[in-house]
Design a protein around this motif. Structure first.
Motif, PDB file in Angstrom:
ATOM      1  N   ARG A   1       1.029  -5.253  11.681  1.00 11.99           N
ATOM      2  CA  ARG A   1       1.062  -3.785  11.754  1.00 11.99           C
ATOM      3  C   ARG A   1       2.222  -3.335  12.647  1.00 11.99           C
TER       4      ARG A   1
ATOM      5  N   VAL B   1      -0.581  -4.588   5.170  1.00 11.62           N
ATOM      6  CA  VAL B   1      -0.564  -4.131   6.562  1.00 11.62           C
ATOM      7  C   VAL B   1      -1.983  -3.745   6.971  1.00 11.62           C
TER       8      VAL B   1
ATOM      9  N   ALA C   1       1.254   4.264   4.875  1.00 14.56           N
ATOM     10  CA  ALA C   1       0.653   2.946   5.104  1.00 14.56           C
ATOM     11  C   ALA C   1      -0.189   2.456   3.926  1.00 14.56           C
TER      12      ALA C   1
END
Lengths: 402, 463, 282
Positions: free
Chosen positions: A321, A306, A283
């Motif tokens: 997300r 994100v 991420a």
């Protein structure tokens, strides 16, 4: 118990990366003698570009899985804080690991507010110099974006003072390019490991990501590029038969270096991890577009990626997300999702139920694992993961089901 | 049924004096006479809300025993009739807004809404059905809380219950729009839970930029967020909100804040506490939450001030407070000790960092009202970085002449507990006063709360 | 239950479920239940497993050598060298419930150490499940603690709760909270039955949390040892607002029965047992 920590084929650059990690603390200590400063950072929004451009050494702080550190940290912060936060307090208090004694400054952004509290606690009890970067919770509002630009400008000014250097545009540009290439390489490796017959598995790539928390970033990029070149040359690993292991994606908050409880269990029970959206995994490296070599552009780029789940977003249908999670499941051909949350990590825990609903609707079985670092729940987690893999095997007819 | 319920009553002997104090005027132009208040508190109230008049149980929401403190009776009247006023306002198109504790309420009232903190939402939700005894309303509350836990998580704090009451449409809330103070990390996530699997109602969050000291851009940010908030409320109320309207509301609420400050100072200045813990702790609530009606509440505060002045001059002590009571300062998250059991143990509550904070800062009345509000909010002592907040707590401990500090927090509160030790250590260092920690597991129940009471009593014995 | 006619065919399989408090075994002959055993779990789960299997075989009058396939489940499955295969109790409960009541789509299982919510399809395959976290609130162990506090036999707790005239609200967050709350309530002179009703309700609340994650669909089956507690059945029906099917077979044996059913399926698939004509599955 069997461990599938290393792949069958010997990837030589992976060994080189491991050696580099072992050598790194001594390297940093030597650089400090030459007058370089070391900044440890925590959370999600501290731009390493700035640190590199100011010639300070970035180290991403935090380890997982150590129950003793959790106990120590819990004496200063609270037992109602997640184990990662408690362990980080313990780590920073004990200073027995190779990195914390080298830190000159602790930079913390305020995405996860428990981590912000952590910074307050270690500043008071262990006398760390700390620098806080505010993060807007209204991160899509124009005023939130303006606020973050100001915060990052202020943060930069403080770092300039700390490092005794002025931010130069050329250096910032070089740092932006370097980190963009690192992110690109890591994304390549993630894609690579998810293929059949790959010579690296997810666990190797996850380890490589964590190596990047510590290694000299330029050196790290060289190693990544070398590794990618080697992988392109290596013959496919035909020893594995595709389709015999359920393909599992790990979603959730974070697994920090050393937190291998769940990973071991999944692999022991024959699950194949194919990807993650953890903020200690993929991420952090996704979708950072920095349009210009300026602090404002850095602020905009970091804020637009994100979002960390600790930043609230009130419209579920446009939550990027969740959108990103769905995209990654497709990209890595995942068959099921294991959602990992730490006890008292509220943002990720509270969202687990809705994420499950959404992914169930998309056809993905979803297992919530809510845990801490203690080993007392290993058997209970094994049972859940085993039953979940039985479910996935039966559902997708992997090796005949149960 | 709970056996042998003793019913709390106001003695007829005080009636004539009470009637002399006059009635109350409300924001919607209506009035109520003292006669009517007396009737309600002695006839209708006990019938509709028996739990509030249960004198046998040592419940947290118990009415004050100090029956000659007449403003206290009016306060109780406002609390018990809140439900009726809210339904009426809502039927007349006034939007009901869910907020959280410890914030300013000026923008909501200015924009024509009624803001309610989680505690009031739960009070309303438990009282939807009337005639319930203590145990029955506790079970109602627990049922609502459990439905929230089912949807969200058992690790969420007590506030979850109010969110569940809104989500399940137990009470009609039109907008969910709290400030995100530095006090609570759960609130933003709890607001977020409303985005899934329920009727979609508007939601808005006012961010609180942390580490705000010396950063003018935090004022810009917050002021803009407040503008957005006013627009959200006004969309529902259809009210035109000019800067002048907001300034007028700020003036009105400053009056309440000033009154609260003055009453607190008066109380602190007295040799013997002029009000008991229940009555004293209700003052910051009145000045900051208004029980749904600022006008009537400010009137009660004005009358309170006069009564307290009289008692201080005449050295009258609040009913229930023992001679030379030990003085306890409360610190921590949105929960306080049971006043009755504190007094039974020989102590009195002298202050609380949480809701004393938002009354301690007046909002500037001239100039851009949004910026003025933003500046005030950013100056709330409770919302400062912890070391600064602890310095303020230490000052308060000294000013209130406290003998000890009680740090209390709710089950599930990650964010205040995180700095519990830090605050205690700093306060101990600055004041030399002992402190203790109590986790409250009963979650808003009023029965069977012995567990935390025992800990509080043991601490009082120690000091 | 047993049918002497079919025992001799030689198509014998068994399921063994070694749990934290009790071990259970079920023997299936030609797709039908032929015998079962139920004993307390000992320290050595391998020995416990073998022993309960022997009990089940004895009850069916079948020699050990006749068993063609064994599936082990429960905590003891990790040390079960006697078994051909191990399967988790979650899959086994689903198969066991499906074997008895094909219309069951949801299972509540309260065992000694954990509780589970299981959703299954018409073939007895698990569709989704959730288990409680490490806390003991909502487990058989917790009721055991309470029976000690009240000095009442474990099996009588449910009846005590049923005799309540009102329900004392209790925390559902933590066993330790509940235990000390209970002690202060007793000291205040509260009726034990009302406290018990409150505790049963609190446990039901914890369990209902699991169902918010997996959903609930009729028919609902309550398996595991605690399913025998009538007070618990009532509390769960109240909190979840569902009807629970009346068990016709000891609900504590569901996991072992499911293990035996999986053993039967595998034995037929691998050719060690032959499916009879017509299929004898109930």
């Amino acid at each position: 118990m069997s461990r599938t920590a290393t792949s069958v084929t010997k990837v030589t650059v992976l060994e080189k990366i491991r050696q580099a990690v072992i050598d790194r603390p001594a390297q940093i200590a030597a650089a400090k003698k030459q007058g370089q400063k070391v900044v440890g950072w925590l959370n999600y929004f501290v731009p390493e570009e700035l640190l590199l451009a100011l010639d300070v050494i970035p180290v991403r702080v935090g380890v997982g899985g150590d129950e003793q550190l959790v106990d120590i940290g819990g004496r200063y912060i609270s037992t109602k804080n997640c184990v990662f936060v408690r362990a980080a307090v313990g780590l920073l208090g004990e200073k027995k690991d190779p990195y914390t004694p080298l830190l000159d400054l602790l930079a913390v952004d305020a995405s996860c507010l428990q981590v912000f509290r952590l910074a307050e606690v270690v500043k008071y009890y262990f006398k760390y110099e700390t620098l806080i970067l505010g993060v807007p919770r209204s991160f899509t509002a124009p005023e939130g974006q303006a606020y973050f630009r100001h915060e990052l400008q202020d943060f930069t000014a403080a770092l300039e003072k700390f490092s005794g250097r002025k931010l130069e545009q050329a250096k910032l540009k070089a740092a932006i390019e370097l980190l963009a290439k690192i992110r690109e390489s890591l994304q390549y490796l993630y894609q690579y490991q998810s293929q059949d017959y790959a010579n690296l598995n997810w666990r190797d790539v996850f380890e490589i990501v964590h190596a990047g928390f510590y290694l000299d970033r330029a050196e790290y990029l060289k190693l990544l590029q070398e590794l990618i070149a080697e992988l392109k040359e290596l013959p496919e690993d035909k020893s594995k038969i595709p389709g015999t292991e359920p393909r599992v994606f790990i979603s959730g908050s974070q697994l920090s270096p050393g937190d291998v409880k769940l990973i071991n269990i999944i692999e022991d029970l024959g699950g194949k991890i194919v990807g993650d959206d953890l903020w200690t995994g993929l991420a952090s490296y996704l979708d950072i577009q920095i349009a210009a070599p300026t602090v404002d552009a850095l602020a905009d780029g970091y804020l637009a990626r994100v979002p960390h789940a600790a930043l609230p977003y009130l419209n579920i249908s446009t939550d990027s997300r969740i959108k990103k999670l769905k995209e990654l499941l497709g990209r890595f051909r995942a068959q099921a999702v294991i959602d990992h949350t730490l006890r008292y990590c509220d943002p990720y825990t509270f969202k687990a139920g809705e994420t499950k609903d959404i992914l169930n609707n998309e056809g993905f079985p979803f297992l919530e694992i809510h845990t801490e670092y203690a080993s007392s729940d290993i058997e209970a987690i094994r049972t859940r993961v085993e039953a979940f893999l039985e479910l996935v095997r039966t559902r997708n007819d992997v090796a005949g089901g149960i | 049924m709970v056996t042998a319920t003793k019913v709390f009553t106001y003695p007829e002997t005080i009636k004539a004096d009470f009637l002399k104090t006059g009635g109350l005027k409300f924001g919607d132009g209506t009035e109520v006479s003292a006669e009517e208040i007396w009737r309600f508190m002695t006839e209708e109230g006990p019938r509709r809300f028996p739990h509030a008049f249960d004198a046998s149980a040592n419940s947290i929401g118990k009415l004050s025993d100090d029956v000659t403190f007449f403003s206290g009776i009016k306060r109780a009247y406002l609390t018990l009739t809140m439900k009726d006023r809210l339904y009426k306002a809502h039927d007349n198109g006034v939007p009901i807004v869910m907020i959280q504790g410890g914030q300013t309420l000026d923008p909501y009232y200015a924009a024509g809404g009624i803001p309610l903190r989680p505690g009031y939402i739960m009070q309303w939700a438990r009282d939807v059905e009337e005639g319930l005894n203590l145990r029955e309303i506790d079970n109602r509350g627990l049922e609502i809380l459990e439905s929230g836990r089912r949807k969200v998580s058992i690790e969420a704090c007590n506030q979850l219950a109010a969110h569940a009451a809104v989500a399940n449409n137990i009470v009609p809330v039109d907008l969910i729009a709290p400030y995100l103070c530095l006090r609570c990390s759960d609130m933003s996530f709890l607001v977020e839970t409303h985005r899934h699997k329920e009727d979609q109602r508007p939601k808005y969050l006012v961010d609180f930029p942390i580490n705000q000291t010396g950063k003018p851009w935090t004022v810009d940010y917050l002021a803009e967020q407040l503008r957005g908030l006013v627009k959200e409320v006004a969309k529902l109320s259809k009210k035109e909100v000019t800067d002048e309207v907001l300034r007028a509301e700020i003036k009105r609420q400053n009056k309440a804040r000033k009154l609260a400050q003055e009453i607190i100072e008066l109380w602190w200045s007295a040799e013997q506490p002029p009000l008991n813990s229940t009555d004293f702790f209700s003052i910051p609530f009145l000045a900051n939450d208004f029980v749904g009606d600022p006008q009537a509440t400010i009137q009660v505060l004005e009358e309170t001030k006069k009564e307290v002045e009289y008692r201080v001059q005449n050295k009258i002590k609040g009913t229930g407070v023992v001679d030379n009571a030990k003085r306890v300062f409360v610190c921590g998250s949105c929960v306080g000790p049971n006043s009755t059991s504190v007094e039974r143990a020989g102590a009195v509550l002298v202050g609380r960092d949480d809701n004393f904070s938002c009354n301690s800062v007046l909002v500037k009345e001239e100039g851009d009202p949004y910026r003025n509000l933003a500046e005030a909010i950013l100056a709330f002592p409770y919302e400062q970085p912890t070391e600064q907040r602890a310095e303020w707590v230490a000052e308060m401990v000294k000013k209130s002449r406290a003998d000890g500090v009680l740090f209390m927090y709710n089950w599930g509160c990650n964010y205040q507990t995180a700095v519990g030790r830090l605050i205690s250590d700093i306060v101990k260092d600055k004041t030399g006063k002992p402190s203790t920690f109590v986790e409250v597991g009963e979650l808003g129940r009023s029965e069977a709360t012995e567990q935390s009471e025992n800990r509080v009593e043991a601490f009082i014995e120690m000091i | 239950m047993s049918d002497t006619e079919v025992k001799i065919s030689g198509n014998v399989v068994a399921g063994v479920d070694v749990g934290s408090l009790a071990a259970k075994s079920v023997v299936i002959v030609d797709g039908k239940v032929a015998g079962y055993g139920l004993i307390p779990s000992g320290f050595n789960s391998e020995e416990t497993g073998k022993s309960v299997l022997q009990h089940a075989l004895n009850s069916a009058g079948i020699p050990r050598e006749a068993v063609k396939y064994i599936v082990a489940t429960g905590y003891g499955r990790i040390s079960a060298d006697y078994a051909n295969k191990t399967v988790t109790e979650i899959s086994c409960h689903a198969r066991g419930a499906n074997f008895l009541y094909p219309s069951v789509r949801t299972i509540i299982d309260i065992g000694g150490q954990d509780c589970k919510a299981i959703r299954l399809d018409s073939s007895g395959n698990v569709v989704d499940f959730a288990m409680n976290d490490k806390c003991a609130a909502g487990t058989g162990r917790f009721l055991e603690v309470m029976s000690n506090v009240f000095k009442v036999k474990l099996e009588d707790l449910g009846d005590l709760a049923l005799s309540a005239d009102s329900l004392v609200p209790m925390s559902s967050t933590c066993t330790v909270f509940v235990e000390s709350e209970t002690i202060s309530l007793i000291a205040r002179g509260e009726k034990p039955a009302n406290i018990q009703a409150g505790i049963h309700h609190a446990i039901a609340n914890r369990i209902s949390g699991l169902f918010s994650r997996v959903g609930i669909e009729s028919d609902v089956f309550f398996s595991g040892g605690v399913a025998k507690n009538k007070g618990m059945r009532k509390s769960i029906q109240e909190v979840l607002k569902v009807n629970i099917v009346e068990p016709t077979f000891d609900p504590q044996l569901t996991g072992a029965l499911g293990a035996a059913a999986i053993a039967w399926k595998n034995a037929v698939r691998e050719g060690v047992c032959q499916e009879q004509q017509p299929a004898l599955q109930k």
